[in-house]
Write a protein that holds these residues in place. Structure first.
Motif, PDB file in Angstrom:
ATOM      1  N   LYS A  63       0.830  -1.201   0.000  1.00 22.79           N
ATOM      2  CA  LYS A  63       0.000   0.000   0.000  1.00 22.79           C
ATOM      3  C   LYS A  63       0.861   1.247   0.000  1.00 22.79           C
ATOM      4  N   GLU A  64       2.076   1.154   0.558  1.00 18.25           N
ATOM      5  CA  GLU A  64       2.983   2.289   0.552  1.00 18.25           C
ATOM      6  C   GLU A  64       3.525   2.549  -0.856  1.00 18.25           C
ATOM      7  N   PHE A  65       3.445   1.553  -1.708  1.00 20.19           N
ATOM      8  CA  PHE A  65       3.939   1.647  -3.068  1.00 20.19           C
ATOM      9  C   PHE A  65       3.064   2.624  -3.844  1.00 20.19           C
ATOM     10  N   SER A  66       3.674   3.646  -4.421  1.00 24.80           N
ATOM     11  CA  SER A  66       2.931   4.648  -5.188  1.00 24.80           C
ATOM     12  C   SER A  66       3.035   4.306  -6.670  1.00 24.80           C
ATOM     13  N   TRP A  67       1.928   3.868  -7.233  1.00 22.85           N
ATOM     14  CA  TRP A  67       1.906   3.524  -8.646  1.00 22.85           C
ATOM     15  C   TRP A  67       2.158   4.756  -9.509  1.00 22.85           C
ATOM     16  N   LEU A  68       1.644   5.872  -9.107  1.00 21.03           N
ATOM     17  CA  LEU A  68       1.786   7.090  -9.902  1.00 21.03           C
ATOM     18  C   LEU A  68       3.254   7.488 -10.037  1.00 21.03           C
ATOM     19  N   ILE A  69       3.960   7.510  -8.923  1.00 22.51           N
ATOM     20  CA  ILE A  69       5.388   7.862  -8.969  1.00 22.51           C
ATOM     21  C   ILE A  69       6.163   6.815  -9.759  1.00 22.51           C
ATOM     22  N   PHE A  70       5.851   5.534  -9.512  1.00 19.74           N
ATOM     23  CA  PHE A  70       6.539   4.444 -10.204  1.00 19.74           C
ATOM     24  C   PHE A  70       6.354   4.555 -11.718  1.00 19.74           C
ATOM     25  N   LEU A  71       5.108   4.767 -12.168  1.00 24.23           N
ATOM     26  CA  LEU A  71       4.849   4.839 -13.607  1.00 24.23           C
ATOM     27  C   LEU A  71       5.473   6.084 -14.235  1.00 24.23           C
ATOM     28  N   ASN A  72       5.494   7.190 -13.502  1.00 28.25           N
ATOM     29  CA  ASN A  72       6.166   8.392 -14.016  1.00 28.25           C
ATOM     30  C   ASN A  72       7.662   8.147 -14.199  1.00 28.25           C
ATOM     31  N   ARG A  73       8.275   7.491 -13.234  1.00 27.22           N
ATOM     32  CA  ARG A  73       9.707   7.194 -13.339  1.00 27.22           C
ATOM     33  C   ARG A  73       9.968   6.179 -14.442  1.00 27.22           C
ATOM     34  N   LEU A  74       9.065   5.220 -14.592  1.00 25.94           N
ATOM     35  CA  LEU A  74       9.219   4.217 -15.649  1.00 25.94           C
ATOM     36  C   LEU A  74       9.082   4.868 -17.026  1.00 25.94           C
ATOM     37  N   GLU A  75       8.223   5.866 -17.112  1.00 26.70           N
ATOM     38  CA  GLU A  75       8.038   6.580 -18.383  1.00 26.70           C
ATOM     39  C   GLU A  75       9.303   7.337 -18.789  1.00 26.70           C
ATOM     40  N   THR A  76      10.071   7.792 -17.800  1.00 29.60           N
ATOM     41  CA  THR A  76      11.298   8.544 -18.130  1.00 29.60           C
ATOM     42  C   THR A  76      12.378   7.642 -18.733  1.00 29.60           C
ATOM     43  N   LYS A 124      18.739   6.475 -11.468  1.00 30.02           N
ATOM     44  CA  LYS A 124      19.051   6.329 -10.036  1.00 30.02           C
ATOM     45  C   LYS A 124      17.946   5.561  -9.311  1.00 30.02           C
ATOM     46  N   TYR A 125      16.807   5.308  -9.979  1.00 27.03           N
ATOM     47  CA  TYR A 125      15.702   4.580  -9.349  1.00 27.03           C
ATOM     48  C   TYR A 125      15.571   3.139  -9.828  1.00 27.03           C
ATOM     49  N   PHE A 126      16.252   2.773 -10.898  1.00 26.64           N
ATOM     50  CA  PHE A 126      16.162   1.424 -11.440  1.00 26.64           C
ATOM     51  C   PHE A 126      17.563   0.837 -11.564  1.00 26.64           C
ATOM     52  N   GLY A 127      17.638  -0.490 -11.518  1.00 29.98           N
ATOM     53  CA  GLY A 127      18.936  -1.139 -11.660  1.00 29.98           C
ATOM     54  C   GLY A 127      18.799  -2.622 -11.912  1.00 29.98           C
ATOM     55  N   GLU A 178      13.476  -8.005 -16.686  1.00 30.49           N
ATOM     56  CA  GLU A 178      13.324  -7.920 -15.238  1.00 30.49           C
ATOM     57  C   GLU A 178      14.352  -6.932 -14.722  1.00 30.49           C
ATOM     58  N   PHE A 179      13.965  -6.149 -13.723  1.00 30.72           N
ATOM     59  CA  PHE A 179      14.898  -5.196 -13.099  1.00 30.72           C
ATOM     60  C   PHE A 179      14.407  -4.863 -11.701  1.00 30.72           C
ATOM     61  N   VAL A 180      15.189  -4.062 -10.995  1.00 26.50           N
ATOM     62  CA  VAL A 180      14.866  -3.693  -9.620  1.00 26.50           C
ATOM     63  C   VAL A 180      14.521  -2.210  -9.591  1.00 26.50           C
ATOM     64  N   TYR A 181      13.440  -1.883  -8.827  1.00 26.75           N
ATOM     65  CA  TYR A 181      13.029  -0.499  -8.650  1.00 26.75           C
ATOM     66  C   TYR A 181      13.326  -0.086  -7.206  1.00 26.75           C
ATOM     67  N   TYR A 182      14.025   1.022  -7.039  1.00 24.38           N
ATOM     68  CA  TYR A 182      14.369   1.550  -5.716  1.00 24.38           C
ATOM     69  C   TYR A 182      13.552   2.835  -5.498  1.00 24.38           C
TER      70      TYR A 182
END
Length: 190
Positions: free
Chosen positions: A98-111, A157-160, A181-185
């Motif tokens: 629930k702490e996971f923010s889909w909006l922030i995650f998808l915005n960062r993934l879009e970049t 800096k958010y993915f690796g 597959e990758f890791v999201y920080y």
């Protein structure tokens, strides 16, 4: 004439004044005590009845609380601690998701997504270190867009830790199907 102290009557005369006065005083005291008791009962009886009702309600509440305490105590003593531990871990996982923010995650993934790349499915999973393991299925055209995606993941800096797990050419659309597959920080790489 001299007063006589001896009674010369055929039947002796009984002086009833003193016993009558005593009897009247005693009866008056008894009646006044009785009336006083009635008045005090009426004045204090309402308070007594109210207090008695409060005590009865409190004793009922006490009994119900004791029953609830006993049932809760029995439930806790008979519970399977392993099951409780599993449920606690499950709830912890749910709350961390629930702490996971889909909006922030998808915005960062879009970049990091190249222009000619389409994501078909994205599935993140929580890891113990509060980072997320992400699996993405998508399409790219040309094939070089997949490698740009990998490079962008390395630079971010958010993915690796990108790992291309499958790649196949879709013969009908000429798009390259891929799975990576990758890791999201969420807080950024440390």
């Amino acid at each position: 004439m001299k007063r006589q102290t001896i009674n010369f009557a055929h039947t002796p005369f009984i002086n009833r004044k003193i016993p009558t006065v005593i009897l009247l005083v005693v009866t008056g005291l008894a009646v006044s005590g009785f009336l006083l008791n009635i008045v005090l009962t009426l004045l204090n009886g309402g308070t007594y009845i109210k207090q008695r009702k409060v005590i009865i309600e409190q004793s009922k509440t006490k009994e119900s609380l004791e029953k609830r305490f006993k049932s809760a105590s029995d439930a806790l003593s008979s519970s399977d601690f392993y099951q409780l531990s599993r449920e606690a871990h499950y709830l912890k996982d749910v709350l961390s998701q629930k702490e996971f923010s889909w909006l922030i995650f998808l915005n960062r993934l879009e970049t990091i997504k190249p222009y000619k790349t389409i994501f078909q499915s994205i599935s993140p999973k929580v890891r113990k270190d509060k980072s997320f393991y992400v699996k993405v299925k998508g399409l790219a055209q040309p094939r070089d867009e997949i490698f740009k995606l990998e490079q962008n993941i390395f630079k971010s800096k958010y993915f690796g830790k990108p790992h291309l797990t499958s790649e196949e050419l879709d013969k009908t659309s000429q798009w390259q199907a891929f799975e990576i597959e990758f890791v999201y920080y969420p807080e950024g790489k440390k």
